[in-house]
Design an enzyme around this catalytic site. Structure first.
Site, PDB file in Angstrom:
ATOM      1  CB  SER A 250      53.420  29.694   8.086  1.00 55.18           C
ATOM      2  OG  SER A 250      52.853  29.981   6.842  1.00 55.18           O
ATOM      3  CE1 TYR A 274      53.906  24.372   6.628  1.00 53.95           C
ATOM      4  CE2 TYR A 274      52.286  25.752   5.490  1.00 53.95           C
ATOM      5  CZ  TYR A 274      53.495  25.612   6.153  1.00 53.95           C
ATOM      6  OH  TYR A 274      54.280  26.716   6.349  1.00 53.95           O
ATOM      7  CE  LYS A 278      55.121  25.630   9.893  1.00 48.45           C
ATOM      8  NZ  LYS A 278      56.450  25.487  10.496  1.00 48.45           N
TER       9      LYS A 278
HETATM   10  O1  LIG Z   1      53.547  27.933 -10.321  1.00 48.97           O
HETATM   11  C1  LIG Z   1      52.921  28.771  -9.669  1.00 48.97           C
HETATM   12  C2  LIG Z   1      53.066  28.885  -8.271  1.00 48.97           C
HETATM   13  C3  LIG Z   1      52.312  29.831  -7.615  1.00 48.97           C
HETATM   14  N1  LIG Z   1      51.458  30.653  -8.286  1.00 48.97           N
HETATM   15  C4  LIG Z   1      50.692  31.667  -7.553  1.00 48.97           C
HETATM   16  O2  LIG Z   1      51.604  32.490  -6.861  1.00 48.97           O
HETATM   17  C5  LIG Z   1      51.052  32.925  -5.627  1.00 48.97           C
HETATM   18  C6  LIG Z   1      52.016  32.525  -4.513  1.00 48.97           C
HETATM   19  O3  LIG Z   1      52.058  31.126  -4.440  1.00 48.97           O
HETATM   20  P1  LIG Z   1      53.171  30.350  -3.595  1.00 48.97           P
HETATM   21  O4  LIG Z   1      54.516  30.832  -3.928  1.00 48.97           O
HETATM   22  O5  LIG Z   1      52.901  28.883  -3.775  1.00 48.97           O
HETATM   23  O6  LIG Z   1      52.882  30.810  -2.110  1.00 48.97           O
HETATM   24  P2  LIG Z   1      51.557  30.674  -1.214  1.00 48.97           P
HETATM   25  O7  LIG Z   1      50.554  29.806  -1.828  1.00 48.97           O
HETATM   26  O8  LIG Z   1      51.129  32.060  -0.889  1.00 48.97           O
HETATM   27  O9  LIG Z   1      52.091  29.909   0.062  1.00 48.97           O
HETATM   28  C7  LIG Z   1      53.328  30.228   0.645  1.00 48.97           C
HETATM   29  O10 LIG Z   1      53.171  31.187   1.632  1.00 48.97           O
HETATM   30  C8  LIG Z   1      52.418  30.780   2.759  1.00 48.97           C
HETATM   31  C9  LIG Z   1      52.385  31.912   3.720  1.00 48.97           C
HETATM   32  O11 LIG Z   1      51.610  32.947   3.214  1.00 48.97           O
HETATM   33  C10 LIG Z   1      53.055  29.570   3.385  1.00 48.97           C
HETATM   34  O12 LIG Z   1      52.290  29.141   4.450  1.00 48.97           O
HETATM   35  C11 LIG Z   1      53.177  28.462   2.375  1.00 48.97           C
HETATM   36  O13 LIG Z   1      53.868  27.390   2.950  1.00 48.97           O
HETATM   37  C12 LIG Z   1      53.943  28.956   1.201  1.00 48.97           C
HETATM   38  O14 LIG Z   1      53.991  27.965   0.203  1.00 48.97           O
HETATM   39  C13 LIG Z   1      49.689  32.241  -5.504  1.00 48.97           C
HETATM   40  O15 LIG Z   1      48.714  33.133  -5.928  1.00 48.97           O
HETATM   41  C14 LIG Z   1      49.793  31.077  -6.490  1.00 48.97           C
HETATM   42  O16 LIG Z   1      48.565  30.696  -7.049  1.00 48.97           O
HETATM   43  C15 LIG Z   1      51.321  30.557  -9.659  1.00 48.97           C
HETATM   44  O17 LIG Z   1      50.548  31.283 -10.262  1.00 48.97           O
HETATM   45  N2  LIG Z   1      52.059  29.610 -10.301  1.00 48.97           N
END
Ligand SMILES: O=c1ccn([C@@H]2O[C@H](COP(=O)(O)OP(=O)(O)O[C@H]3O[C@H](CO)[C@@H](O)[C@H](O)[C@H]3O)[C@@H](O)[C@H]2O)c(=O)[nH]1
Length: 471
Positions: A250, A274, A278
């Site tokens: 990841s 987590y 990885k």
């Molecule tokens: O309800 C929500 C969920 C997410 N976000 C934002 O959306 C973006 C993306 O968030 P998310 O979809 O949770 O992905 P990441 O936090 O980037 O993490 C994902 O992507 C990573 C790889 O980059 C993996 O390791 C993780 O397991 C996976 O959850 C971030 O800025 C979050 O703060 C929101 O604003 N509202």
């Protein structure tokens, strides 16, 4: 005489599943086990002579020389995979497997449909966690590419229906090359039985837990599932002479990236248990490969997988309240949640919201095919990491807008404080995958949102369709 199903019943374990999951898995296990012999016997290609021989060979070669012999049959003359001159020759033939069907059906996209067979085509691949989100899309692509596929899964974070949908999309001819094995990587016994029963040319290893918050609350569970589970898998692989693995890593291993785009040789770090699992597993594979040069490993670092197969029949179906952006947006769009919390609008980005590299799950699945072909074609590959991303960064608000356009639905938002542990900007350097795997993403954010909405529209409550069970 074929004796496949009962061994898996004895070793079956649901691990950390809830009681409900156990019930579902057992019910389905019964159904699957009833189905397996029918599938096997109804298609004379479903079991090949080499496999059958191996099934009966319960005692593996005890020392290294014998293990090597089991892995790599004599290299001379070079094994010719295809009459097509574009196909590379290697010293290690893929094990005999059912012949691939002449035509590919219901392709998830254009890449490769109808193209010349590649190294390893027709080989037998074990997919751990193949009932999950990325797993189902990859299993479908494997079938379409002519591989014989066995899925091992404990349905901890997935459902049997997902594999039924894969079969539905693939059609009966390709589905005859898909076998399901109930099993848990935490059980050494399960892994032993999986590999003792059949020879696999390669493994694609998805199984594992992936929720950041859950990992902070239950680190032990994450180490047991992700780290110990992978060690059990690898121990069984090496014992039975399977020496190729594609591992789901990841972009989380880049931690808080010092600079973007993230290149594969950047400094690695982890921000939570987590991510640590990885990172530990990447190091584990580097070290076991260094000790066993015949092992071929590709570590795929996914960025943010979203979207769904264009049929809308398979997609992401998280349990409980979604952690990730697109599943949450999708639930707002279908009326399951009132609004989207946007975590932070004060980042130093073009609209104040955080930037990620969203990648279509079908592109990701194709990345696994490219990695597998690379493993088959490159005996001395060692252990190599590749990013699977698009190289494009998209803000949270841009994603919301793209989804609104794709769905025609208004997504109400509420600006909230930043989410702890989130970084400003993460996106991939895609050069290495392009150059060495010949793979690059084909879909843009509009395609991803269109397909995500199609899945959501057709399955507002996921695979079960049960509103009570879901909210
Ligand atoms: O309800 C929500 C969920 C997410 N976000 C934002 O959306 C973006 C993306 O968030 P998310 O979809 O949770 O992905 P990441 O936090 O980037 O993490 C994902 O992507 C990573 C790889 O980059 C993996 O390791 C993780 O397991 C996976 O959850 C971030 O800025 C979050 O703060 C929101 O604003 N509202």
């Amino acid at each position: 005489m074929i004796s496949l199903p009962t061994v898996f019943v004895e070793g079956y374990s649901t691990g950390v599943d809830t009681g409900q999951n156990k019930k579902t898995a057992r019910l389905h296990m019964t159904r699957e086990l009833a189905a397996i012999p029918a599938v096997l016997f109804s298609n004379k290609h479903a079991i090949d002579p080499a496999t059958h021989t191996h099934t009966r060979k319960r005692t593996p070669p005890p020392h290294r020389t014998a293990r090597r012999a089991a892995r790599d049959p004599p290299p001379s003359p070079p094994y010719k995979i295809s009459a097509n001159p574009r196909v590379r020759r290697t010293g290690s033939p893929p094990a005999a497997a059912p012949p691939p069907p002449p035509a590919m059906a219901n392709g998830g996209g254009g890449a490769g449909n109808g193209e010349a067979r590649k190294a390893g085509a027709g080989a037998s691949v074990l997919v751990t966690g193949g009932a999950g989100y990325i797993g189902t899309h990859t299993v479908l692509r494997l079938l379409e590419k002519g591989y014989a596929v066995a899925v091992v899964d404990n349905f901890h974070n997935s459902v049997p229906e997902a594999l039924d949908r894969v079969r539905l999309i693939a059609g009966p001819a390709l589905s005859a090359r898909l076998v399901f094995i109930p099993g848990d990587l935490k059980s050494k016994d399960d892994m032993e039985k999986v590999f003792a029963a059949k020879r696999y040319d390669a493994v694609i290893h998805f199984a594992g837990l992936k929720a950041v918050g859950e990992s902070v609350a239950h680190p032990q569970m994450y180490y047991e599932n992700n780290v110990a589970g992978t060690m059990n898998l690898y121990a069984a692989m090496t014992k039975y002479g399977c020496n190729k693995i594609v591992f789901s890593s990841s972009a989380t291993v880049y931690g808080q990236p010092e600079k973007t785009p993230c290149v594969e040789d950047s400094k690695l770090s982890a921000l939570n248990p987590y991510g640590t699992t990885k990172l530990v597993l990447e190091n584990y594979f580097r070290q076991v490969q260094a000790a066993d040069p015949e092992l071929r490993v590709i570590l795929l670092r996914y960025f943010n997988p979203i979207g769904a197969h264009r049929s809308g029949d398979i997609g992401e179906d998280p349990r409980g309240i979604p952690n990730n952006l697109l599943p949450y947006i999708q639930q707002v769009a279908v009326g399951r949640r009132p609004e989207l919390n946007v975590y932070g609008d004060d980042y130093p980005t073009r609209d104040g919201t955080a930037i990620r590299d969203y990648i279509h799950v079908v592109d990701l699945a194709d990345g696994h095919i490219a990695a597998l072909e690379k493993l088959f074609a490159t005996p001395d590959i060692g252990c190599v990491a590749y990013n699977l991303g698009t190289g494009c960064g998209t803000t949270v608000l841009e994603v919301v807008k793209a989804f609104e356009e794709a769905s025609g639905k208004k997504i109400p938002i509420k600006i909230c404080p930043r989410r702890p542990g989130d970084c400003t900007e993460v996106y991939a350097s895609t050069e290495k995958a392009k150059k060495e795997l010949g793979w690059s993403a084909r879909f843009g954010i509009e395609d991803m949102c269109r397909d995500q909405w199609n899945w959501a529209r057709k399955n507002p409550y996921g695979y079960s369709g049960d509103a009570d069970e879901k909210n």
